[in-house]
Design a protein around this motif. Structure first.
Motif: not given
Lengths: 76, 182
Positions: B5-16, B145-148
Motif C-alpha cells: 500500500l505504501s508503494l502505491r501511495l508513493n507512486a500516486l505521490g510521484l504522479l502528483a 509508467v510513473v517513474f518514466g
C-alpha cells in the motif's frame, strides 16, 4: 570552537558560490544530476543515486545563493 | 500500512509531482511564460523531492528515502518563500501569471508544505518498513509508467533550461530562449 567551524564552513560555501558565479555554473546542473540519479535508481545503484541526489541538492543551494537577490539587482 | 500500500501511495505521490512539473511545463510552452532563475530552482526542488518517492518505488519504503523528499521540499519551499518575499515589497510587481489567484511561486510554497506534511504523515506508519526488502524489485507495471514520466519531465526541464539559459546562469528576467536566438 564549534562556532569557528561553522564560520569556516560558511566562508567555504561563499567562496564556492563566488567560484561558481565566476565560472558561469550551468543552471541545468541540478536537473542533469537528478536525471542521472534516476537512471542509477533504475539500474538498482542506491548509493550512487543518493550521491547524485546530494550533488543536485548542493547545486540547487549554490544557485539559490547566487540568485537570492537577483530580482533586487543586489549582490551578497 | 503494508509495504505494498505504501508503494502505491508513493507512486500516486510521484504522479502528483509529475503533474506539477507538467503543469509548469505546459504554462511555459503554451502561454510562453519563461521560468525565472528562482522558478527553475523551485522546479528542481520538486524533482529532488520526487527522487525520494522514486527511491521508495525501486528499493522499498525506507525512512531515509522520506528524508530525501522532506529535505528537498524544504529547499524548494525556501526558494519559493524567498521569491514571495521579493515581491511582497510594494511596487516590486510579480513574476508570471496568476493561477486561481496565486502566483506559481506561491503555489510552489503551498505544495512544498503539503509535501512535507504528507511525507511526515507517511512516516507515522511503521509497518511499511518491516518487510520493505521483500517489495524491493525492478520496477514493473504502473510504477514503470510513473517513474518514466517523472524521469522524462526531469530530463525535459534540463533541456528546457539549457535552451533558455545556455551554458551558464539564467538572466534575471528571461525574455527569450538564449540558444534559440537568431
Amino acid at each position: 570552537m564549534r562556532s569557528a567551524r561553522v564560520v569556516t564552513f560558511w566562508r567555504q560555501c561563499v567562496t564556492l558560490a563566488q567560484i561558481c558565479r565566476e565560472s558561469r555554473i550551468m543552471m541545468t546542473i541540478p536537473f542533469w544530476a537528478l536525471a542521472a540519479g534516476l537512471a542509477a535508481i533504475w539500474f538498482g545503484k542506491r548509493n550512487l543515486a543518493l550521491a547524485l541526489w546530494g550533488a543536485g541538492m548542493a547545486a540547487i543551494l549554490v544557485l539559490f545563493r547566487i540568485h537570492a537577490t537577483s530580482q533586487l539587482g543586489l549582490g551578497l | 500500512m503494508t509495504p505494498l500500500l505504501s508503494l502505491r501511495l508513493n507512486a500516486l505521490g510521484l504522479l502528483a509531482l509529475s503533474g506539477v512539473l507538467a503543469f509548469a511545463f505546459a504554462d511555459q510552452i503554451f502561454h510562453g511564460d519563461l521560468p525565472c532563475p528562482l522558478c527553475i530552482l523551485q522546479r528542481a526542488g520538486f524533482a529532488a523531492a520526487g527522487f525520494g518517492l522514486a527511491l521508495n518505488l525501486r528499493f522499498g519504503p525506507r525512512p531515509s528515502h522520506y528524508a530525501v523528499t522532506i529535505l528537498a521540499a524544504v529547499a524548494g519551499g525556501s526558494v519559493s518563500l524567498r521569491q514571495m518575499a521579493l515581491h511582497i515589497v510594494p511596487g516590486t510587481g510579480s513574476y508570471g501569471d496568476a493561477f486561481m489567484g496565486l502566483h506559481f511561486y506561491t503555489w510552489a510554497f503551498v505544495l512544498s508544505g503539503l509535501i512535507v506534511i504528507g511525507t511526515a504523515t507517511m512516516l507515522l506508519f511503521d509497518r511499511q518498513f518491516r518487510d520493505a526488502e521483500k517489495v524491493a524489485a525492478p520496477l514493473s507495471g504502473l510504477a514503470v509508467v510513473v517513474f518514466g514520466l517523472f524521469a522524462l519531465l526531469t530530463l525535459g526541464n534540463g533541456v528546457s533550461t539549457l535552451l533558455e539559459c545556455g551554458g551558464g546562469l539564467c538572466p534575471d528576467n528571461p525574455t527569450d530562449y538564449l540558444l534559440l536566438k537568431k
